[in-house]
Motif scaffolding. Structure first.
Motif: not given
Ligand SMILES: Cc1ncc(COP(=O)(O)O)c(C=O)c1O
Length: 374
Positions: A327-336, A344-354
């Motif tokens: 889940x891309x949220x994990x990397x976003x949080x780790x870096x934040x 987080x590319x979930x806004x583009x419909x890509x939930x595993x991508x950043x």
């Protein structure tokens, strides 16, 4: 008379264009906030924002000097048609100044195109995932976005042609595409230019053109003589590093530019932005340096991602789409947590991508260290 604020909830919908029910106001998440506010929110001293595809090195010193020189005359309205800037761009691109319209960022041009051309019932073909403003502007005018999926993260010209219906009015082509960083080659663009029915407007958004290094790429400008219904969109927000100055421009044949001028607010591009954009346009050494740094840092980011064993889509822009394999949220949080903000590319419909903007080498190096610590 009843004030708008006194109207019972829900009455707004009766006042507004019905299509607005399908849109939401822009809501800033952490990655959308200015650096200062992110710093405050996270309680960190140092924050690096790699979520907006900005140029991390800032504007050309010549652009800054030119913008400062305009400050004392801010009481006077600026040139409404930005003639100095349009003439400079036209001379360098070998076109007429009348074939250029300046806008308040590329965003405004996308909106003006929708405003000038789209009506309820029209269809607009939008390869997806892509930049969100094409869909938002189309919906605002009551038009219907027709989403065409990207096989393998690449825009497929044949799928666009297959999606054409008698109601199609416009096609948006983001080239290089945001968020994938992929390009439509000159051969495929030529095919689209020739095969798309003549009455449909082909909009080629070339916001990231300056970062392209692949020789199979060609700008839509190369096809203007072959097609009347074609417009190229450019911006000063990326390689020129003038995002907050809000200057974009469109290049097309004069009849289309004339239509856009009919819906353009007369003073849409501010005087500071015009002065900065002109100085930056003329500072070709600076642009070249920015391009070179992006190419080097892009290769450096690839090497870090390879080391971390994370797949990515090779990019022709100033960002890279990365498969985080979770889940891309994990990397976003780790870096934040470490002060690095990515998209987080979930806004583009890509939930595993950043999507990671190509930052300065030292910032990317820090990403590499954090990925190693996993
Ligand atoms: C593809 C694309 N087009 C247009 C824009 C908007 O650019 P501007 O800052 O000129 O409004 C962006 C912004 O990131 C973009 O990614």
């Amino acid at each position: 008379m009843t004030a708008v604020r006194d109207l019972p909830e829900g009455t707004w919908h009766q006042l507004a264009r019905p299509s607005l029910a399908y849109l939401k106001p822009f809501q800033a998440e952490l990655a959308d906030l200015p650096v200062e506010r992110i710093r405050h929110t996270l309680g960190l001293d140092h924050v690096v924002k790699l979520s907006f595809n900005e140029n991390p090195y800032g504007p050309s010193p010549k652009a800054i000097e030119a913008m400062q020189a305009t400050l004392a005359s801010l009481h006077l309205y600026q040139d409404a048609t930005g003639d100095l800037l349009r003439h400079a761009i036209a001379a360098d691109l070998g076109i007429k100044p009348g074939e250029i319209i300046l806008t308040n960022g590329a965003d405004e041009l996308i909106l003006l195109l929708a405003l000038a051309l789209l009506e309820p019932g029209d269809e607009v073909i939008i390869p997806s995932p892509t930049f969100g403003q094409y869909q938002a502007s189309s919906i605002a005018m009551g038009a219907r976005p027709i989403s065409v999926p990207l096989p393998d993260f690449r825009i497929d010209v044949q799928s666009i042609l297959t999606a054409v219906s008698p109601k199609t009015k416009m096609v948006f082509l983001c080239n290089p595409n945001n968020p994938t960083g992929t390009i439509v080659t000159s051969r495929d663009l030529g095919h689209l230019v020739d095969e798309l029915p003549e009455h449909i407007l082909l909009v080629a958004d070339e916001a990231y053109i300056d970062y392209v290094t692949d020789s199979s790429y060609a700008s839509a400008l190369d096809y203007l003589e072959r097609r009347a219904n074609l417009i190229a969109i450019r911006t000063f927000s990326k390689v020129h590093a003038l995002a907050a100055a809000r200057v974009g421009f469109g290049i097309s044949h004069e009849p289309l530019i004339d239509l856009l001028h009919r819906v353009r607010p007369p003073f849409n591009v501010n005087g500071i932005g015009q002065a900065g954009a002109l100085a930056s346009w003329q500072d070709t050494d600076y642009q070249e340096k920015m391009r070179e740094l992006n190419t080097q840092n892009r290769a450096y980011l690839y090497s870090l991602l390879d080391e971390a064993n994370l797949p990515y889509v090779p990019s022709q822009a100033n960002f890279v789409l990365v498969d985080t394999k979770e889940d891309a949220t994990m990397m976003c949080k780790r870096l934040a947590k470490e002060g690095i903000i990515i998209r987080n590319a979930a806004i583009f419909g890509l939930s595993r991508h950043v999507r990671i903007t190509i930052g300065r080498k030292e910032d990317l190096c820090r990403i590499g260290q954090i990925l190693d610590e996993r």
